[in-house]
Design a protein around this motif. Structure first.
Motif, PDB file in Angstrom:
ATOM      1  N   GLY A 243       0.792  -1.224   0.000  1.00 11.08           N
ATOM      2  CA  GLY A 243       0.000   0.000   0.000  1.00 11.08           C
ATOM      3  C   GLY A 243       0.821   1.268   0.000  1.00 11.08           C
ATOM      4  N   VAL A 244       2.117   1.168   0.324  1.00 12.37           N
ATOM      5  CA  VAL A 244       2.967   2.369   0.333  1.00 12.37           C
ATOM      6  C   VAL A 244       4.090   2.257  -0.696  1.00 12.37           C
ATOM      7  N   LEU A 245       3.928   1.345  -1.672  1.00  5.56           N
ATOM      8  CA  LEU A 245       4.991   1.144  -2.647  1.00  5.56           C
ATOM      9  C   LEU A 245       5.269   2.411  -3.457  1.00  5.56           C
ATOM     10  N   SER A 246       4.232   3.154  -3.806  1.00  3.65           N
ATOM     11  CA  SER A 246       4.443   4.384  -4.580  1.00  3.65           C
ATOM     12  C   SER A 246       5.209   5.415  -3.762  1.00  3.65           C
ATOM     13  N   ALA A 247       4.863   5.541  -2.479  1.00  5.28           N
ATOM     14  CA  ALA A 247       5.578   6.484  -1.615  1.00  5.28           C
ATOM     15  C   ALA A 247       7.028   6.048  -1.441  1.00  5.28           C
ATOM     16  N   TRP A 248       7.244   4.727  -1.295  1.00  2.00           N
ATOM     17  CA  TRP A 248       8.602   4.208  -1.195  1.00  2.00           C
ATOM     18  C   TRP A 248       9.383   4.520  -2.464  1.00  2.00           C
ATOM     19  N   GLY A 249       8.757   4.329  -3.617  1.00  7.38           N
ATOM     20  CA  GLY A 249       9.429   4.626  -4.871  1.00  7.38           C
ATOM     21  C   GLY A 249       9.816   6.090  -4.983  1.00  7.38           C
ATOM     22  N   MET A 250       8.943   6.988  -4.525  1.00  5.83           N
ATOM     23  CA  MET A 250       9.265   8.412  -4.566  1.00  5.83           C
ATOM     24  C   MET A 250      10.433   8.740  -3.650  1.00  5.83           C
ATOM     25  N   ALA A 251      10.491   8.034  -2.505  1.00  2.00           N
ATOM     26  CA  ALA A 251      11.557   8.310  -1.545  1.00  2.00           C
ATOM     27  C   ALA A 251      12.925   7.862  -2.061  1.00  2.00           C
ATOM     28  N   VAL A 252      12.958   6.788  -2.859  1.00  2.00           N
ATOM     29  CA  VAL A 252      14.245   6.239  -3.287  1.00  2.00           C
ATOM     30  C   VAL A 252      14.578   6.558  -4.736  1.00  2.00           C
ATOM     31  N   ALA A 253      13.660   7.214  -5.458  1.00  2.00           N
ATOM     32  CA  ALA A 253      13.921   7.531  -6.860  1.00  2.00           C
ATOM     33  C   ALA A 253      15.154   8.418  -6.969  1.00  2.00           C
ATOM     34  N   PRO A 254      15.968   8.229  -7.996  1.00  2.00           N
ATOM     35  CA  PRO A 254      17.169   9.056  -8.144  1.00  2.00           C
ATOM     36  C   PRO A 254      16.819  10.514  -8.397  1.00  2.00           C
ATOM     37  N   ILE A 255      17.715  11.386  -7.982  1.00  2.00           N
ATOM     38  CA  ILE A 255      17.607  12.803  -8.336  1.00  2.00           C
ATOM     39  C   ILE A 255      17.879  12.904  -9.832  1.00  2.00           C
ATOM     40  N   GLN A 256      17.014  13.558 -10.557  1.00  2.00           N
ATOM     41  CA  GLN A 256      17.133  13.523 -12.015  1.00  2.00           C
ATOM     42  C   GLN A 256      16.672  14.829 -12.644  1.00  2.00           C
TER      43      GLN A 256
END
Length: 340
Positions: free
Chosen positions: A141-154
């Motif tokens: 349920g928090v996979l999208s939030a996790w992805g935003m937290a770990v996404a590379p700076i781009q």
């Protein structure tokens, strides 16, 4: 869910939103939603608290489904099953759009279910697509939030530059590279930590659409463009002139990753799976099936469960229909074989 002028059952595109939300939220909602259909069919059993806090209002969900059933001329359980069939058909169509219609056979892939309700629909969708396995990651349920937290700076910088392929030089990217690197520096990325990739939007001369392909002075990017055109559209014209429309520079740097979400198993024997309760669940119009309910955090590595079953957790609920089998992987992922 609603009934159109011709008496057909529809789901979406209208939404109940977060406020008031589904009737089952107990916040004043009166219209039947997909969540309400799941609730009245027993797929979200008593004790499920959304986000660990919100207790479901089952009577309110029943009233909403009954209202829809009257308008549709159906029994209320049939109406709830109909809502889920309609929404599944829409999701299946969307999955085919991003797979079959792009040349990918979904039978060669696994289906990953995330979001609070992804696990409630995943096995049914996998069966419709011929997919053999469903994977439900930890904390779906928090996979999208996790992805935003770990996404590379781009940062991606794009400039239009209409030139023949043979006229493009490395120096044409210099200003864009400088701008992209300045962004990384402003984000606190130390010199040398970020990566820069160059690409072009190219087309055959006279076309009105472009393909993006990586570029370097030694990459043979024009040949790569022909290959990509053939892969995407089924044909290529190596003898035709190619022109560049846009230059692209992408600069990126990895973030320092926080601890990954993972299994929070209680101490116990490997492979243990003890149901907390058993609850009647409607999978089809033939009637309810008594199904065990499990708390995901108490499922040990290697635990195996044969459907029907329900697995609940803080951020999501996963439905394991009859004939499917679930196994808990070492990293906590739920692996579901959709057929025996």
């Amino acid at each position: 869910a609603w009934v159109d002028a011709g008496g057909a059952l529809r789901v979406g595109p209208r939404s109940a939103g977060a406020e008031p939300g589904p009737a089952a939220y107990g916040r004043g909602g009166a219209e039947c939603t997909v969540t309400d259909a799941h609730v009245v069919l027993g797929r979200m059993p008593p004790g499920v608290r959304l986000g660990g806090e919100l207790e479901l209002d089952v009577p309110a969900a029943v009233r909403a489904v009954r209202g829809l059933a009257r308008r549709a001329g159906l029994a209320w359980r049939e109406a709830a099953l109909g809502v889920l069939r309609v929404v599944a058909t829409g999701m299946e169509r969307a999955l085919r759009t991003v797979s079959v219609e792009r040349g990918h056979d979904p039978r060669r892939f696994r289906l990953v279910a995330f979001g609070g309700a992804g696990g409630l629909h995943a096995v049914e969708l996998a069966r419709a697509l011929g997919v053999a396995e469903v994977l439900v990651p930890p904390e779906p349920g928090v996979l999208s939030a996790w992805g935003m937290a770990v996404a590379p700076i781009q940062r991606e910088v794009v400039r239009t530059r209409l030139v023949p392929a043979e006229g493009l030089r490395a120096r044409d990217f210099a200003g864009l590279v400088e701008e992209a690197r300045a962004f990384l520096a402003n984000e606190g990325v130390r010199t040398g930590r970020g990566r820069v990739a160059l690409a072009v939007d190219a087309r055959y001369r006279g076309q009105s659409y472009e393909l993006t392909v990586p570029w370097s002075a030694r990459s043979g990017w024009v040949a790569a463009f022909h290959r990509e055109h053939r892969r995407r559209y089924g044909h290529a014209h190596p003898g035709s002139p190619v022109e560049v429309v846009n230059l692209r520079v992408r600069a990126r740097a990895a973030r320092r990753l926080p601890g990954a979400p993972g299994p929070r198993h209680e101490a116990g024997r490997r492979g243990v799976a003890r149901p907390e309760a058993r609850w009647p669940v409607w999978f089809d119009a033939r009637g309810p099936v008594l199904s065990p309910c499990y708390e995901r955090a108490r499922l040990e590595e290697g635990a195996s469960i044969r459907g029907p079953a329900i697995v609940r957790e803080y951020s999501a609920t996963t439905l394991v229909p009859p004939g499917a089998r679930l196994r808990v992987e070492p990293e906590g992922t739920l692996r579901i074989r959709v057929s025996p």
